[in-house]
Design a protein around this motif. Structure first.
Motif, PDB file in Angstrom:
ATOM      1  N   LEU A 220      23.782   7.582  99.355  1.00 13.86           N
ATOM      2  CA  LEU A 220      22.845   7.992  98.299  1.00 13.86           C
ATOM      3  C   LEU A 220      22.505   6.803  97.405  1.00 13.86           C
ATOM      4  CD1 LEU A 220      24.381  11.423  97.224  1.00 13.86           C
ATOM      5  CD2 LEU A 220      22.259  11.054  98.512  1.00 13.86           C
ATOM      6  N   LYS A 221      21.244   6.665  97.116  1.00  8.97           N
ATOM      7  CA  LYS A 221      20.786   5.582  96.246  1.00  8.97           C
ATOM      8  C   LYS A 221      20.739   6.082  94.803  1.00  8.97           C
ATOM      9  CE  LYS A 221      19.952   2.952  99.768  1.00  8.97           C
ATOM     10  NZ  LYS A 221      21.116   2.364 100.302  1.00  8.97           N
ATOM     11  N   PRO A 222      21.242   5.304  93.869  1.00 12.58           N
ATOM     12  CA  PRO A 222      21.243   5.731  92.461  1.00 12.58           C
ATOM     13  C   PRO A 222      19.824   5.958  91.932  1.00 12.58           C
ATOM     14  CG  PRO A 222      22.496   3.699  92.768  1.00 12.58           C
ATOM     15  CD  PRO A 222      21.819   4.000  94.064  1.00 12.58           C
ATOM     16  N   SER A 223      19.714   6.909  91.024  1.00 16.87           N
ATOM     17  CA  SER A 223      18.421   7.167  90.387  1.00 16.87           C
ATOM     18  C   SER A 223      18.505   6.735  88.925  1.00 16.87           C
ATOM     19  CB  SER A 223      18.065   8.650  90.488  1.00 16.87           C
ATOM     20  OG  SER A 223      18.981   9.414  89.724  1.00 16.87           O
ATOM     21  N   LYS A 224      17.361   6.732  88.266  1.00 18.87           N
ATOM     22  CA  LYS A 224      17.328   6.291  86.870  1.00 18.87           C
ATOM     23  C   LYS A 224      18.053   7.247  85.936  1.00 18.87           C
ATOM     24  CE  LYS A 224      13.172   3.617  87.396  1.00 18.87           C
ATOM     25  NZ  LYS A 224      11.820   3.354  86.989  1.00 18.87           N
ATOM     26  N   ASN A 225      18.038   8.551  86.236  1.00 18.80           N
ATOM     27  CA  ASN A 225      18.654   9.504  85.306  1.00 18.80           C
ATOM     28  C   ASN A 225      20.143   9.734  85.576  1.00 18.80           C
ATOM     29  OD1 ASN A 225      18.741  11.204  87.503  1.00 18.80           O
ATOM     30  ND2 ASN A 225      17.218  12.637  86.727  1.00 18.80           N
ATOM     31  N   GLY A 226      20.688   9.184  86.615  1.00 17.10           N
ATOM     32  CA  GLY A 226      22.123   9.282  86.863  1.00 17.10           C
ATOM     33  C   GLY A 226      22.558  10.527  87.614  1.00 17.10           C
TER      34      GLY A 226
ATOM     35  N   ASP B  78      29.434  10.985  93.210  1.00 19.36           N
ATOM     36  CA  ASP B  78      30.825  10.941  92.755  1.00 19.36           C
ATOM     37  C   ASP B  78      31.511  12.291  92.957  1.00 19.36           C
ATOM     38  OD1 ASP B  78      30.374   8.323  92.092  1.00 19.36           O
ATOM     39  OD2 ASP B  78      30.211   8.707  89.927  1.00 19.36           O
ATOM     40  N   ARG B  79      30.770  13.374  92.718  1.00 17.45           N
ATOM     41  CA  ARG B  79      31.338  14.715  92.899  1.00 17.45           C
ATOM     42  C   ARG B  79      31.645  14.975  94.368  1.00 17.45           C
ATOM     43  NH1 ARG B  79      27.389  18.218  90.930  1.00 17.45           N
ATOM     44  NH2 ARG B  79      27.910  17.415  88.874  1.00 17.45           N
ATOM     45  N   ILE B  80      30.740  14.578  95.256  1.00 16.34           N
ATOM     46  CA  ILE B  80      30.969  14.763  96.696  1.00 16.34           C
ATOM     47  C   ILE B  80      32.175  13.945  97.150  1.00 16.34           C
ATOM     48  CG2 ILE B  80      30.029  14.330  99.005  1.00 16.34           C
ATOM     49  CD1 ILE B  80      27.239  14.957  97.769  1.00 16.34           C
TER      50      ILE B  80
END
Length: 121
Positions: free
Chosen positions: A26-32, A39-41
């Motif tokens: 997964l690629k990080p997004s601006k809103n987190g 992190d939850r997965i």
């Protein structure tokens, strides 16, 4: 039955690897939100692996004694009580193409008068 349980365990290990790899991709997004989901997965995968370790701990702890008559009985009892943990974890992947239909959990529902139960899949 033991062979089927071993297949179920390998199925679960493979699904956890897939979940972990997908989360890491997964690629990080601006809103987190994506980072939190990733992190939850990853935490969920780690928790499931710790549960699996707990299920199989008696076998590791008994070592060679496991192969004795008494050790075999102890392992059989431990697994009788711990196997449902694996079955519950596997049930979350019922929509996966490699999921075996016989792994589907049986639900027991009370009948209205409370005197009997009905089993459904």
């Amino acid at each position: 039955m033991r062979h089927d349980f071993d297949v179920m365990v390998e199925f679960l290990k493979a699904r956890l690897r897939e979940d972990e790899n997908a989360a890491k991709a997964l690629k990080p997004s601006k809103n987190g939100d994506v980072a939190r989901l990733r992190d939850r997965i990853l935490a969920d995968v780690e928790a499931k692996r710790r549960l699996m370790d707990w299920v199989f701990a008696p076998q590791r702890e008994l070592g060679e004694w496991e192969h004795s008559f008494a050790g075999g009985l102890v392992i059989k009892q431990w697994m009788r009580f711990r196997q449902p943990v694996i079955e519950q974890l596997v049930a979350a992947y019922a929509d996966h193409p490699d999921f075996h239909p016989e792994w589907k959990l049986i639900e027991v529902e009370p009948i209205e008068d409370g005197s009997r139960t009905r089993v459904s899949r």
